[in-house]
Design an enzyme around this catalytic site. Structure first.
Site, PDB file in Angstrom:
ATOM      1  N   GLU A 146      37.590  41.639  48.342  1.00 26.34           N
ATOM      2  CA  GLU A 146      38.703  40.646  49.111  1.00 26.34           C
ATOM      3  C   GLU A 146      39.315  39.555  48.136  1.00 26.34           C
ATOM      4  O   GLU A 146      40.797  38.707  48.550  1.00 26.34           O
ATOM      5  CB  GLU A 146      37.569  39.760  50.015  1.00 26.34           C
ATOM      6  N   TYR A 197      39.811  32.846  55.105  1.00 25.81           N
ATOM      7  CA  TYR A 197      39.900  34.240  55.109  1.00 25.81           C
ATOM      8  C   TYR A 197      38.875  34.695  54.750  1.00 25.81           C
ATOM      9  O   TYR A 197      38.259  35.898  55.528  1.00 25.81           O
ATOM     10  CB  TYR A 197      41.360  34.536  55.239  1.00 25.81           C
ATOM     11  N   ASP A 249      44.015  37.404  58.816  1.00 27.83           N
ATOM     12  CA  ASP A 249      44.875  37.372  57.309  1.00 27.83           C
ATOM     13  C   ASP A 249      46.355  37.792  58.301  1.00 27.83           C
ATOM     14  O   ASP A 249      46.531  38.152  58.618  1.00 27.83           O
ATOM     15  CB  ASP A 249      44.478  39.003  56.776  1.00 27.83           C
TER      16      ASP A 249
END
Length: 301
Positions: free
Chosen positions: A47, A130, A148
């Site tokens: 991520e 996020y 996102d």
DNA sequence: AATGCGTGGTA
DNA sequence: TTACCAAGCAT
């Protein structure tokens, strides 16, 4: 909102879940951070790397990173400069520094395990709205609205009927995302990954392919005739000549160097001395570059 | 809230 | 070629 409207919205939401999740079951990419053995740390590393960076460029760096630092404590034990070096040319190298800082916090405060609590994730450096939701959802199967750029675009089109979402995430988008979230935790986590993948592979920013979309028949934007985005173009910022470009060149020199580099080596990357000095000062202020007493520079030790 | 922050691929 | 785009965050 009336009861009737609420009921209709919930019914519409439910009619999206199965087609999108079924599509995901068949078409999801086999990405390393989705493998069962990736673990929460693998999800978290991916991520960080995927923030504003395409999958194709992340893949090789991710593999090397996880092989070298398979647990948060392994990274935490390294000098932060090694994280910056291993980051390579992924861009936005402050992410490497923040990932290193997050690993240290995990080692010190969480017993070496990536926390599953959303609030604890959010308190780590480099983790915002996020990424906290993404790690909690993808790694731990929790029920969170994962918003996102892909999901926001899918929702803008399918539910709101416009081509693109607003520049910054709005309260209305968060409300919509919560309304569309399946009640069941496991299904919600699946939905988060599936709606994101749909935006990444089919409902793309340019050249979307509605013929491959499992919810094309319910898409408000398509049913409205796919009206063009209203308002000004949302970008700007040419790269050539900016401080960012100078910073990139300076850091590239330091990444390649195995020993501290003299000022002259940094001076060679940019002709204009004022901008060059400003860029270098910025890198030092950000903790990406460490000036030594003898006038040389290196990645932070 | 607007801005700064890298890099490379694509149309 | 320029402009946009790519799983955002911090200030």
């Amino acid at each position: 909102m009336t009861d009737t409207t609420t009921h209709t919205a919930r019914a519409d939401a439910a009619s999206l879940h199965s087609p999108v999740i079924d599509w995901f079951d068949e078409h999801a990419r086999d990405l390393p951070w989705r493998r069962p053995d990736a673990g929460a740390w693998g999800v978290m590393v991916s991520e960080f790397m995927l923030q504003q960076t395409p999958v194709s460029r992340v893949l090789p760096v991710y593999e090397q990173w996880m092989a070298r630092w398979p647990r948060p404590a392994d990274l935490a034990a390294e000098a932060p400069g090694e994280a910056v070096r291993a980051w390579g040319r992924l861009g936005y190298p402050r992410r490497a520094l923040r990932l290193h800082g997050a690993a240290q916090a995990i080692a010190e405060r969480h017993g070496g395990d990536v926390p599953s609590d959303h609030g604890q994730l959010l308190s780590l450096p480099g983790i915002g709205e996020y990424t906290a939701a993404a790690v909690a959802s993808f790694a731990y199967g929790q029920r969170h609205a994962v918003l996102d750029t892909n999901v926001r675009r899918v929702f803008a089109r399918a539910a709101t009927g416009v081509q693109y979402p607003p520049t910054a995430t709005t309260a209305a988008e968060r409300k919509l995302a919560r309304a569309l979230l399946p009640d069941d935790e496991r299904t919600a986590a699946r939905w988060a990954a599936a709606s994101m993948e749909l935006g990444a592979l089919v409902c793309t920013a340019r050249n979307e392919d509605c013929s491959r979309c499992p919810i094309a028949g319910q898409c408000a934007w398509r049913l409205a005739g796919k009206p063009a985005h209203e308002g000004a173009a949302r970008r700007g910022q040419t790269y050539a000549g900016t401080d960012r470009q100078v910073r990139g060149r300076l850091l590239a020199v330091l990444r390649e160097a195995l020993t501290p580099v003299p000022q002259s080596a940094l001076d060679a990357v940019w002709h204009e001395p004022v901008q060059r000095a400003r860029a270098l000062d910025g890198l030092v202020a950000d903790g990406l570059v460490e000036p030594l007493d003898d006038g040389t520079y290196r990645l932070p030790g």
